[in-house]
Enzyme design. Structure first.
Site, PDB file in Angstrom:
ATOM      1  N   SER A   1       0.840  -1.189   0.000  1.00  0.00           N
ATOM      2  CA  SER A   1       0.000   0.000   0.000  1.00  0.00           C
ATOM      3  C   SER A   1       0.879   1.244   0.000  1.00  0.00           C
ATOM      4  CB  SER A   1      -0.923   0.000   1.216  1.00  0.00           C
ATOM      5  OG  SER A   1      -1.756  -1.139   1.191  1.00  0.00           O
ATOM      6  N   HIS A   5       0.949  15.476  -4.010  1.00  0.00           N
ATOM      7  CA  HIS A   5       1.570  16.357  -5.003  1.00  0.00           C
ATOM      8  C   HIS A   5       0.935  17.736  -4.862  1.00  0.00           C
ATOM      9  CE1 HIS A   5       3.100  12.683  -6.871  1.00  0.00           C
ATOM     10  NE2 HIS A   5       1.856  12.233  -6.871  1.00  0.00           N
ATOM     11  N   CYS A  63      -4.861  -1.958   1.698  1.00  0.00           N
ATOM     12  CA  CYS A  63      -5.446  -3.292   1.549  1.00  0.00           C
ATOM     13  C   CYS A  63      -5.837  -3.795   2.928  1.00  0.00           C
ATOM     14  CB  CYS A  63      -4.448  -4.264   0.918  1.00  0.00           C
ATOM     15  SG  CYS A  63      -4.014  -3.894  -0.792  1.00  0.00           S
TER      16      CYS A  63
END
Length: 255
Positions: free
Chosen positions: A105, A110, A133
């Site tokens: 994971s 950004h 997950c």
């Protein structure tokens, strides 16, 4: 070969949260636009973003495996964190006890500072993606993320992909109840925003976008006091700010 990390199984559902925020500001000249971009770029540099994401990682009960971070020239930053489960957890699904995991994971962020050359409106966008997950859902971090940034417009997408099985081999395509992303956001926060939901529950797809209701001009002026502006100028700036926010909120250039 590098030492391999031992993973635990059996919940293979992948839960992905995309969280986008926009912060809008008015800078009265091209020079001040550049100064605002430089200020935002420093305020949300990769070091601070790493701190936000590592706090998020702790909140979902994961451990950091590796961190990659970068500040860009002329502006912008990125951080990617690979995460894994701290320990084996117990998860109950349809009455059967199984083992859950949070392997393979990641969390990424950004930033995109930019400005409009004519209206002197600057916009700071942050994109955060959390993929997990197992039993843990990243939805529990939404209040933390909203509070970590000045959020004028927020868009969120949540999707659960794949399937897992119970101990009898029956496929499970969802392991928790959800009707809307809004269910995971504090009411005190929701009250501040206009909201739109687009949900396709049968496909495990959920989308929410939010627009701040009240626009207090003093919160949007960079290096300028509201008292220094005429009433007409204040109204002109408010109109420009609101148009910018509505364009982003509705995803189109509104005339």
């Amino acid at each position: 070969m590098e030492k391999k990390l031992k993973l635990y199984g059996f919940n293979n559902l992948t839960k992905s949260l995309s969280f986008n925020i926009y912060d809008v500001c008015y800078a009265k000249s091209a020079v001040e636009q550049q100064e605002y971009i430089a200020y935002i770029d420093e305020e949300y540099n990769s070091e601070r973003l790493t701190g936000i994401l590592t706090s998020l990682t702790d909140m979902i009960g994961a451990q950091v495996l590796s961190i990659s971070k970068q500040d860009y020239d002329p502006e912008g930053a990125s951080v990617t964190i690979l995460i894994a489960e701290k320990a084996i957890n117990s998860l109950r699904m349809r009455g059967d006890a199984v083992v859950a995991h949070l392997d393979k994971s990641h969390v990424t962020v950004h930033t995109y500072p930019e400005y409009h050359p004519d209206t002197f409106i600057a916009t700071f966008r942050v994109d955060i993606d959390v993929a997990t997950c197992g039993e843990i859902t990243p939805l529990s971090t939404l209040d933390f993320l909203i509070d970590s940034f000045d959020s004028d417009i927020i868009t969120m997408d949540y999707r659960v992909r794949g399937f897992t099985r119970d101990v009898n081999g029956e496929k499970l395509f969802m392991d928790h109840e959800i009707n809307s992303i809004q269910d995971y956001i504090a009411n005190s926060t929701l009250e501040k925003y206009e909201k739109v939901d687009i949900n396709v529950k049968e496909a495990n797809l959920f989308h929410t976008k939010m627009l701040l209701k009240e626009l207090e001009l003093k919160n949007y002026l960079f290096n300028k006091k509201e008292e220094e502006l005429s009433i007409d100028k204040r109204n002109e700036i408010k109109d420009s700010l609101r148009k910018e926010m509505l364009d982003i909120y509705y995803g189109q250039n509104i005339k």
